[in-house]
Structure formats: C-alpha cells, structure tokens
Design a protein around this motif. Structure first.
Motif, short mmCIF file in Angstrom:
data_model
loop_
_atom_site.label_atom_id
_atom_site.label_comp_id
_atom_site.label_asym_id
_atom_site.label_seq_id
_atom_site.Cartn_x
_atom_site.Cartn_y
_atom_site.Cartn_z
N ASP A 83 0.34 -2.53 5.52
CA ASP A 83 1.34 -2.80 4.49
C ASP A 83 0.71 -3.42 3.24
O ASP A 83 1.12 -3.14 2.12
CB ASP A 83 2.44 -3.72 5.03
CG ASP A 83 3.31 -3.06 6.08
OD1 ASP A 83 3.26 -1.81 6.21
OD2 ASP A 83 4.01 -3.80 6.81
N ALA A 84 -0.29 -4.28 3.45
CA ALA A 84 -0.94 -4.96 2.33
C ALA A 84 -1.72 -4.00 1.44
O ALA A 84 -1.89 -4.25 0.25
CB ALA A 84 -1.87 -6.05 2.86
N PHE A 85 -2.18 -2.90 2.03
CA PHE A 85 -3.01 -1.96 1.27
C PHE A 85 -2.29 -0.65 0.95
O PHE A 85 -2.88 0.41 0.92
CB PHE A 85 -4.33 -1.71 2.00
CG PHE A 85 -5.24 -2.90 1.90
CD1 PHE A 85 -6.02 -3.09 0.77
CD2 PHE A 85 -5.24 -3.86 2.89
CE1 PHE A 85 -6.82 -4.21 0.65
CE2 PHE A 85 -6.04 -4.98 2.78
CZ PHE A 85 -6.83 -5.17 1.66
N THR A 86 -1.01 -0.76 0.66
CA THR A 86 -0.24 0.38 0.16
C THR A 86 -0.51 0.47 -1.34
O THR A 86 -0.46 -0.54 -2.05
CB THR A 86 1.26 0.16 0.44
OG1 THR A 86 1.44 0.03 1.84
CG2 THR A 86 2.08 1.32 -0.08
N GLN A 87 -0.80 1.66 -1.80
CA GLN A 87 -1.07 1.83 -3.23
C GLN A 87 0.22 1.86 -4.03
O GLN A 87 1.22 2.33 -3.51
CB GLN A 87 -1.87 3.11 -3.46
CG GLN A 87 -3.26 2.99 -2.89
CD GLN A 87 -4.12 4.18 -3.27
OE1 GLN A 87 -4.08 4.67 -4.39
NE2 GLN A 87 -4.91 4.65 -2.32
N PRO A 88 0.23 1.38 -5.26
CA PRO A 88 -0.90 0.82 -5.97
C PRO A 88 -1.25 -0.57 -5.44
O PRO A 88 -0.36 -1.35 -5.08
CB PRO A 88 -0.42 0.74 -7.42
CG PRO A 88 1.07 0.58 -7.31
CD PRO A 88 1.47 1.35 -6.07
N TYR A 89 -2.55 -0.84 -5.36
CA TYR A 89 -3.02 -2.12 -4.85
C TYR A 89 -2.64 -3.23 -5.82
O TYR A 89 -2.89 -3.13 -7.01
CB TYR A 89 -4.53 -2.11 -4.66
CG TYR A 89 -5.03 -1.01 -3.76
CD1 TYR A 89 -4.55 -0.86 -2.46
CD2 TYR A 89 -6.00 -0.12 -4.19
CE1 TYR A 89 -5.02 0.14 -1.62
CE2 TYR A 89 -6.49 0.88 -3.36
CZ TYR A 89 -6.00 1.01 -2.09
OH TYR A 89 -6.47 1.99 -1.26
N ARG A 90 -2.05 -4.29 -5.27
CA ARG A 90 -1.67 -5.46 -6.05
C ARG A 90 -2.09 -6.71 -5.30
O ARG A 90 -2.00 -6.78 -4.08
CB ARG A 90 -0.14 -5.51 -6.26
CG ARG A 90 0.37 -4.42 -7.14
CD ARG A 90 0.02 -4.77 -8.57
NE ARG A 90 0.55 -3.82 -9.49
CZ ARG A 90 -0.21 -3.14 -10.35
NH1 ARG A 90 -1.51 -3.32 -10.37
NH2 ARG A 90 0.32 -2.31 -11.20
N TYR A 91 -2.52 -7.72 -6.05
CA TYR A 91 -2.99 -8.96 -5.45
C TYR A 91 -1.94 -9.56 -4.51
O TYR A 91 -2.27 -9.97 -3.40
CB TYR A 91 -3.37 -9.96 -6.54
CG TYR A 91 -3.73 -11.30 -5.97
CD1 TYR A 91 -4.98 -11.52 -5.39
CD2 TYR A 91 -2.82 -12.37 -5.99
CE1 TYR A 91 -5.31 -12.75 -4.86
CE2 TYR A 91 -3.15 -13.59 -5.45
CZ TYR A 91 -4.40 -13.79 -4.89
OH TYR A 91 -4.72 -15.00 -4.35
N ALA A 92 -0.70 -9.62 -4.93
CA ALA A 92 0.35 -10.25 -4.11
C ALA A 92 0.45 -9.61 -2.74
O ALA A 92 0.67 -10.30 -1.74
CB ALA A 92 1.69 -10.18 -4.84
N ALA A 93 0.30 -8.31 -2.66
CA ALA A 93 0.37 -7.62 -1.36
C ALA A 93 -0.94 -7.78 -0.61
O ALA A 93 -0.95 -8.12 0.59
CB ALA A 93 0.68 -6.14 -1.56
N VAL A 94 -2.06 -7.56 -1.29
CA VAL A 94 -3.37 -7.60 -0.64
C VAL A 94 -3.65 -8.97 -0.03
O VAL A 94 -4.20 -9.08 1.06
CB VAL A 94 -4.48 -7.19 -1.64
CG1 VAL A 94 -5.86 -7.51 -1.12
CG2 VAL A 94 -4.36 -5.70 -1.95
N THR A 95 -3.25 -10.02 -0.70
CA THR A 95 -3.51 -11.37 -0.19
C THR A 95 -2.79 -11.62 1.14
O THR A 95 -3.24 -12.41 1.95
CB THR A 95 -3.17 -12.44 -1.24
OG1 THR A 95 -3.74 -13.68 -0.83
CG2 THR A 95 -1.68 -12.61 -1.43
N SER A 96 -1.71 -10.89 1.39
CA SER A 96 -0.99 -11.08 2.66
C SER A 96 -1.78 -10.55 3.86
O SER A 96 -1.45 -10.87 5.00
CB SER A 96 0.38 -10.39 2.59
OG SER A 96 0.23 -8.98 2.61
N ALA A 97 -2.84 -9.78 3.62
CA ALA A 97 -3.68 -9.28 4.71
C ALA A 97 -4.52 -10.40 5.32
O ALA A 97 -5.00 -10.28 6.45
CB ALA A 97 -4.58 -8.14 4.23
#
Length: 145
Positions: A83-97
């Motif tokens: 879920d964190a690496f669904t494009q487009p990549y965004r910091y808010a999502a990626v940081t949840s990984a």
C-alpha cells in the motif's frame, strides 16, 4: 489481493532508482533472479530455508543499508508495504512502510533521491540537494556514547 511487486522510486535529480523494494510472493523467486550471481542465489535460498517457504519475503536496498538476502514478512506487513508503494510515490505513504531511510525520500521535498544526490557523510547523515538532512544509516552509532 496482494501481488508480488518491485518498486524503485526514481531519483528526482537523475531518475536512477533511489532504492529497491521487492515483495516476493510465497514459493516464488525475486524478479531479477536470472541476473543474480551464484553466491547471491545461495545466500537467498539458505535464508528462505530457515523460514516457512509460504511466507512473503522482503528485499530492500536503501540509501546506506539494506536487508541483504531479505527477510520474511507476514501478510499484514506485506500488505502495508504494498500500500505504501502505490504510484504515484508520495512521502506520506512511503513513510508508512517503516523503512529507516524512508526509501530515499526527503519528507520536506516529497521526493526520493539516490545515494549520489543525498550527499551522505561518513557518519551516515545525508543532505538532499535542497539542503534538508537526516540520518540514512540504521547501523550508525555515535562514538562518544
């Protein structure tokens, strides 16, 4: 439904992969298996043998560190990473990984940078091209503690 994937967020400066994140489905091999050296294959196979082959497997190469031959992840963690690496990549999502280096992302820029553009010091502290900084090495420990 969760599927195996490879994410390589491109550096905002040079477009090379900033990091490599791969979820390997149970009972399968990494996406670029055919390019791996025999030593890499042996290390990966040995690591998988120590765990349930029906488990998801995470391969991560970050700015300063990675997880080598990978590590097992349960279904919930695998889904969180996907879920964190669904494009487009965004910091808010990626940081949840939960990756120590936020997969190369600068939170203030909302952009990923590769090792060369993080300007990483010998202590593992990096500065993005715009001057924002953070520790990028999970193994660094100050000598004076």
């Amino acid at each position: 439904m969760l599927q195996a994937f490879v994410a390589e967020p491109p550096c905002a400066v040079c477009r090379r992969p900033a990091t490599h994140i791969e979820l390997v489905a149970p009972g399968t091999r990494p996406a670029d298996w055919q390019l791996w050296s025999p030593q890499q294959r042996d290390a990966y196979t040995a690591a998988r043998r120590r765990h349930d082959d029906q488990q998801w497997w995470l391969l991560f190469s970050g700015i300063e560190a990675g997880n080598g031959s990978g590590q097992p992840v349960d279904l919930a963690e695998a889904q969180r990473i996907a879920d964190a690496f669904t494009q487009p990549y965004r910091y808010a999502a990626v940081t949840s990984a939960g990756f120590y280096d936020d997969a190369g992302f600068c939170g203030q820029c909302d952009a990923p940078y590769c090792y060369h553009h993080w300007n990483v010091s010998s202590t593992g502290y990096g500065q993005c091209p715009r001057g924002h900084g953070k520790s990028l090495d999970p193994h660094w420990w100050p000598d004076d503690l």
